[in-house]
Write an enzyme that holds these catalytic residues in place. Structure first.
Site, PDB file in Angstrom:
ATOM      1  N   ASP A 233      63.674  25.976  44.838  1.00 32.27           N
ATOM      2  CA  ASP A 233      63.513  25.007  45.928  1.00 32.27           C
ATOM      3  C   ASP A 233      64.881  24.756  46.567  1.00 32.27           C
ATOM      4  O   ASP A 233      65.460  23.676  46.429  1.00 32.27           O
ATOM      5  CB  ASP A 233      62.920  23.703  45.391  1.00 32.27           C
ATOM      6  CG  ASP A 233      62.661  22.697  46.512  1.00 32.27           C
ATOM      7  OD1 ASP A 233      62.460  23.128  47.665  1.00 32.27           O
ATOM      8  OD2 ASP A 233      62.669  21.476  46.235  1.00 32.27           O
TER       9      ASP A 233
ATOM     10  N   PHE B 279      68.327  24.909  42.011  1.00 32.91           N
ATOM     11  CA  PHE B 279      68.546  23.949  43.095  1.00 32.91           C
ATOM     12  C   PHE B 279      67.830  22.642  42.736  1.00 32.91           C
ATOM     13  O   PHE B 279      67.062  22.082  43.525  1.00 32.91           O
ATOM     14  CB  PHE B 279      68.025  24.489  44.435  1.00 32.91           C
ATOM     15  CG  PHE B 279      68.494  25.877  44.769  1.00 32.91           C
ATOM     16  CD1 PHE B 279      69.725  26.094  45.361  1.00 32.91           C
ATOM     17  CD2 PHE B 279      67.694  26.975  44.474  1.00 32.91           C
ATOM     18  CE1 PHE B 279      70.151  27.383  45.674  1.00 32.91           C
ATOM     19  CE2 PHE B 279      68.106  28.270  44.775  1.00 32.91           C
ATOM     20  CZ  PHE B 279      69.337  28.468  45.373  1.00 32.91           C
TER      21      PHE B 279
ATOM     22  N   ASN C 235      76.295  27.412  40.475  1.00 32.19           N
ATOM     23  CA  ASN C 235      75.726  27.969  41.692  1.00 32.19           C
ATOM     24  C   ASN C 235      74.477  28.759  41.314  1.00 32.19           C
ATOM     25  O   ASN C 235      74.525  29.654  40.474  1.00 32.19           O
ATOM     26  CB  ASN C 235      76.756  28.879  42.368  1.00 32.19           C
ATOM     27  CG  ASN C 235      76.243  29.515  43.638  1.00 32.19           C
ATOM     28  OD1 ASN C 235      75.299  30.303  43.617  1.00 32.19           O
ATOM     29  ND2 ASN C 235      76.866  29.190  44.754  1.00 32.19           N
ATOM     30  N   ALA C 236      73.334  28.444  41.923  1.00 30.75           N
ATOM     31  CA  ALA C 236      72.065  29.065  41.527  1.00 30.75           C
ATOM     32  C   ALA C 236      72.067  30.574  41.756  1.00 30.75           C
ATOM     33  O   ALA C 236      71.500  31.332  40.961  1.00 30.75           O
ATOM     34  CB  ALA C 236      70.910  28.417  42.281  1.00 30.75           C
TER      35      ALA C 236
ATOM     36  N   CYS D 204      62.283  25.113  53.148  1.00 31.62           N
ATOM     37  CA  CYS D 204      62.154  24.039  54.133  1.00 31.62           C
ATOM     38  C   CYS D 204      62.767  24.449  55.472  1.00 31.62           C
ATOM     39  O   CYS D 204      63.016  23.605  56.334  1.00 31.62           O
ATOM     40  CB  CYS D 204      62.807  22.760  53.616  1.00 31.62           C
ATOM     41  SG  CYS D 204      64.565  22.915  53.258  1.00 31.62           S
TER      42      CYS D 204
END
Length: 386
Positions: free
Chosen positions: A290, A221, A269-270, A330
């Site tokens: 992240d 990301f 795509n991670a 987050c």
């Protein structure tokens, strides 16, 4: 001045120090269009403070003061000066930082980020929107910026009955602006970039990551390389995974500008990359996760935790013994304890013993307001996998 009376539950919430009062805690509809400064009273009609009023939001009142003081130009000037004084004390000599962090700086609905000679601003509630020119004048007076950009193109404005806005309010913006993070030079597009141009809340964590970086590193990301570029200053080789073609291109430009030739950018795509890497038997010494927020509301928390667990479990499987995992979230609906519990569950399923080296949050320019959990949204764990 308009007056709003609270029910007993609202009074208790106000007296407990929470800066938000919800519509259900008002004693009737005040019949105001929204955006006003109002006198707040208890059930007896006694004055207990002043607040911004919002008509459309579930959050009807946002605290301004317990005192019956004028909310005028001097009021906002003093609060802006006080907010910036904290940053000058906490981050001496720094010229890129968050100047105003909304309620945490007693300026609800206002975000101001400084990128050297440029300011990026968000007006998030009707009362701040109504005072946009006033705030812009004060920022010009206090900072003499070359430009002030309005980045009020965020979804929360819709909850307040406001339309998204994105424009240059004052001065001229020459294009992306540059700023330093540790040993790395970054660029931020204040008009088109994420948030106000960059993720300033992670700046201190970006620099911290270089302290732990070694060997073969992976950053998922990546966006434009806040973590990846820092890893590349210490690690032998860095793979940065980013799904956006545009962000990947900017990441490559940032790497080239910093003469970092040991960084490879993969557009993918991670989730898929991590799963495939485990299947292929790859190994890394340093990994950063992240991701963007996985839960925009409480109903999405269970799914968010499943997503966090999947990527963290894969990362733990990919790390060599003694390797470091820097894992961030987050999502403020997932608190620090829930995030730590998820990490413990991922470690158990990965059959790895894991040490917690650091628990971190947003930088010192993003203060947390006691009694407002929403200002403590960022979690960042530094882990060592044994």
């Amino acid at each position: 001045m308009p007056q709003v009376q609270l029910l007993r539950r609202g009074v208790e919430r106000w007296q407990a120090g929470h800066p938000w009062i919800y519509r259900a805690d008002l004693n009737g509809d005040p019949g105001l269009p929204g955006g006003e400064v109002v006198r707040v009273t208890d059930g007896r009609g006694w004055f207990i403070g002043k607040a911004f009023y919002s008509k459309h939001s579930k959050i009807s009142l946002r605290w301004l003061s317990y005192e019956d003081i004028p909310v005028d130009v001097d009021f906002f000037r003093q609060r802006l000066v006080s907010a910036d004084a904290l940053r000058r004390k906490a981050l001496p000599g720094e010229r890129t930082y968050r100047v105003v962090h909304g309620e945490a700086d007693q300026l609800p609905g206002l975000v101001v980020d400084r990128y050297g000679d440029y300011l990026s601003v968000q007006f998030l509630v009707p009362a701040m929107e109504a005072r946009k020119e006033l705030i812009t004048d004060l920022l010009t007076e206090l900072f003499s910026p070359r430009a002030i950009v309005n980045r009020s193109d965020v979804g929360v404005r819709a909850l307040e009955g406001l339309q998204p806005e994105k424009t240059v309010l004052r001065g001229e913006l020459p294009g992306p602006v540059s700023f330093d993070e540790g040993l790395v030079r970054m660029r931020a597009d204040l008009l088109e970039g994420q948030k106000t141009g960059a993720f300033l809340d992670q700046r201190e964590n970006h620099v911290m990551a270089s302290q732990y970086a070694f060997g073969e590193a992976l950053d998922c990301f990546s966006y434009v390389g806040g973590f990846a570029l820092q890893l590349a200053t210490r690690a032998q080789r860095v793979t940065a995974v980013e799904i956006s073609e545009a962000a990947s291109a900017q990441l490559r430009d940032n790497a080239a500008a910093n003469r970092l030739t040991n960084l490879d950018v993969v557009v993918a795509n991670a989730f898929d990359f991590l799963r495939d890497s485990v299947d292929e038997g790859k190994r890394y010494d340093t990994i950063v996760l992240d991701p963007p927020s996985f839960a925009k509301n409480k109903d999405a928390v269970a799914a968010a935790l499943r997503g966090y667990k999947e990527i963290n479990l894969r990362a733990m499987q990919l790390l060599r013994p003694g390797g470091y995992l820097i894992s961030a979230s987050c999502t403020y609906h997932v608190d620090e304890q829930a995030f730590e519990d998820m990490l413990a569950s991922a470690a158990a399923d990965a059959r790895r013993r894991v040490q917690i080296i650091e628990r971190r949050g947003a930088g010192k320019d993003h203060p947390v307001l006691l009694n407002l959990r929403e200002t403590r949204y960022l979690k960042c764990f530094v882990l060592r996998v044994l």
